[in-house]
Scaffold this motif. Structure first.
Motif, PDB file in Angstrom:
ATOM      1  N   GLU A 115       0.863  -1.177   0.000  1.00  0.00           N
ATOM      2  CA  GLU A 115       0.000   0.000   0.000  1.00  0.00           C
ATOM      3  C   GLU A 115       0.897   1.223   0.000  1.00  0.00           C
ATOM      4  O   GLU A 115       1.813   1.322   0.832  1.00  0.00           O
ATOM      5  CB  GLU A 115      -0.907  -0.002   1.236  1.00  0.00           C
ATOM      6  N   ASN A 116       0.675   2.121  -0.939  1.00  0.00           N
ATOM      7  CA  ASN A 116       1.527   3.292  -1.103  1.00  0.00           C
ATOM      8  C   ASN A 116       0.766   4.577  -0.837  1.00  0.00           C
ATOM      9  O   ASN A 116      -0.454   4.636  -0.945  1.00  0.00           O
ATOM     10  CB  ASN A 116       2.113   3.333  -2.522  1.00  0.00           C
ATOM     11  N   LEU A 117       1.523   5.624  -0.508  1.00  0.00           N
ATOM     12  CA  LEU A 117       0.981   6.968  -0.348  1.00  0.00           C
ATOM     13  C   LEU A 117       1.915   7.915  -1.087  1.00  0.00           C
ATOM     14  O   LEU A 117       3.113   7.953  -0.800  1.00  0.00           O
ATOM     15  CB  LEU A 117       0.896   7.354   1.136  1.00  0.00           C
ATOM     16  N   ALA A 118       1.368   8.624  -2.064  1.00  0.00           N
ATOM     17  CA  ALA A 118       2.164   9.542  -2.885  1.00  0.00           C
ATOM     18  C   ALA A 118       3.367   8.844  -3.508  1.00  0.00           C
ATOM     19  O   ALA A 118       4.453   9.403  -3.595  1.00  0.00           O
ATOM     20  CB  ALA A 118       2.609  10.752  -2.061  1.00  0.00           C
ATOM     21  N   GLY A 119       3.165   7.584  -3.893  1.00  0.00           N
ATOM     22  CA  GLY A 119       4.215   6.837  -4.558  1.00  0.00           C
ATOM     23  C   GLY A 119       5.222   6.172  -3.645  1.00  0.00           C
ATOM     24  O   GLY A 119       6.117   5.467  -4.121  1.00  0.00           O
ATOM     25  N   ALA A 141       3.644  -2.868   3.857  1.00  0.00           N
ATOM     26  CA  ALA A 141       4.016  -4.046   3.077  1.00  0.00           C
ATOM     27  C   ALA A 141       3.390  -5.256   3.756  1.00  0.00           C
ATOM     28  O   ALA A 141       3.528  -5.430   4.974  1.00  0.00           O
ATOM     29  CB  ALA A 141       5.531  -4.197   3.008  1.00  0.00           C
ATOM     30  N   LEU A 142       2.704  -6.063   2.985  1.00  0.00           N
ATOM     31  CA  LEU A 142       1.989  -7.211   3.531  1.00  0.00           C
ATOM     32  C   LEU A 142       2.447  -8.471   2.805  1.00  0.00           C
ATOM     33  O   LEU A 142       2.481  -8.506   1.568  1.00  0.00           O
ATOM     34  CB  LEU A 142       0.480  -7.035   3.359  1.00  0.00           C
ATOM     35  N   VAL A 143       2.824  -9.489   3.567  1.00  0.00           N
ATOM     36  CA  VAL A 143       3.221 -10.766   2.982  1.00  0.00           C
ATOM     37  C   VAL A 143       2.521 -11.901   3.728  1.00  0.00           C
ATOM     38  O   VAL A 143       2.148 -11.774   4.896  1.00  0.00           O
ATOM     39  CB  VAL A 143       4.754 -10.988   3.009  1.00  0.00           C
ATOM     40  N   VAL A 154       2.637  -7.904   8.486  1.00  0.00           N
ATOM     41  CA  VAL A 154       2.352  -6.552   7.995  1.00  0.00           C
ATOM     42  C   VAL A 154       3.394  -5.611   8.574  1.00  0.00           C
ATOM     43  O   VAL A 154       3.564  -5.526   9.796  1.00  0.00           O
ATOM     44  CB  VAL A 154       0.938  -6.091   8.394  1.00  0.00           C
ATOM     45  N   ASP A 155       4.114  -4.916   7.697  1.00  0.00           N
ATOM     46  CA  ASP A 155       5.125  -3.943   8.103  1.00  0.00           C
ATOM     47  C   ASP A 155       4.627  -2.554   7.723  1.00  0.00           C
ATOM     48  O   ASP A 155       4.196  -2.340   6.579  1.00  0.00           O
ATOM     49  CB  ASP A 155       6.459  -4.233   7.410  1.00  0.00           C
ATOM     50  N   HIS A 214      14.405  -9.505   5.649  1.00  0.00           N
ATOM     51  CA  HIS A 214      13.289 -10.243   5.061  1.00  0.00           C
ATOM     52  C   HIS A 214      12.035 -10.019   5.904  1.00  0.00           C
ATOM     53  O   HIS A 214      12.099 -10.103   7.136  1.00  0.00           O
ATOM     54  CB  HIS A 214      13.583 -11.742   5.025  1.00  0.00           C
ATOM     55  N   LEU A 215      10.914  -9.765   5.261  1.00  0.00           N
ATOM     56  CA  LEU A 215       9.654  -9.683   5.999  1.00  0.00           C
ATOM     57  C   LEU A 215       9.276 -11.088   6.464  1.00  0.00           C
ATOM     58  O   LEU A 215       9.152 -11.346   7.649  1.00  0.00           O
ATOM     59  CB  LEU A 215       8.563  -9.062   5.124  1.00  0.00           C
TER      60      LEU A 215
END
Length: 198
Positions: free
Chosen positions: A56-60, A65-67, A161-162, A102-103
């Motif tokens: 999920e991004n905000l303004a690029g 980050a979800l794995v 989720v990070d 690593h996530l």
């Protein structure tokens, strides 16, 4: 390299310090199937061949980050992947002493690809995330039948989720929700871990 502390095996919370300054707080609590499934559903990550990711991004820039993946225990002493030329999800953040983290840990079956790697403070990677990995590894070992040595066998599943500060790429919190079993529903357990940057 930060000095590694020996911690009691039954820790539920500890703080990570760097040069006397608190950098992160690590917590662990037991969970249950309903909470694990709710977290997994909210993460909404589709797995392909045992691993999935989305961002999920905000303004690029990266916001979350979800794995999600299956748990597998890598053989002790197995060769580690070289990460030098592999990108990360938060390239804006480059700490003075950097680790690619690593996530979903590689030792637990996570791939060494950009969608599973972030820049992280070395101290937090080794002194916060590593103890979480070790405890999950212990849960896998506890659930594995005596004498069985099948490193690629599924030992459960995990959703991570990070969260990041989108303007800087600095990690702020990582939540692990973990389901471990013997690969057949025996010795099943659910756990939640959080690494919160302070």
């Amino acid at each position: 390299m930060p000095k590694q502390k020996t911690r009691k095996s039954d820790w539920s919370r500890f703080d990570v310090k760097d040069n006397g300054v608190k950098r992160a707080r690590v917590t662990h609590s037991t969970s249950d199937s309903a909470k694990y499934q709710a977290f997994k559903a909210a993460a909404n990550v589709v797995r392909t061949q045992g691993f999935g990711h989305r961002q999920e991004n905000l303004a690029g820039n990266i916001k979350r980050a979800l794995v999600s993946g299956t748990l597998r225990r890598r053989n002790p002493g197995a060769k580690r992947d070289v990460l030098t030329n592999v990108g990360v999800l938060n390239p804006l953040f480059v700490p003075a002493i950097n680790n690619k983290s690593h996530l979903l840990p590689d030792i637990l079956g996570g791939p060494s690809i950009q969608q599973n790697l972030i820049n992280e403070h070395r101290t937090i990677n080794l002194s916060a995330h590593k103890p979480v990995e070790n405890r999950i590894g212990r849960f896998i070992a506890d659930a594995t039948p005596t004498g069985e040595k099948k490193p690629l066998k599924r030992r459960g599943s995990i959703v991570i989720v990070d969260s990041f500060h989108p303007a800087t790429g600095v990690p702020t919190q990582r939540d692990y929700h973990v389901h471990t079993d013997a690969g057949n529903g025996v010795a099943e357990r659910f756990d939640k871990f959080t690494v919160k940057h302070l």
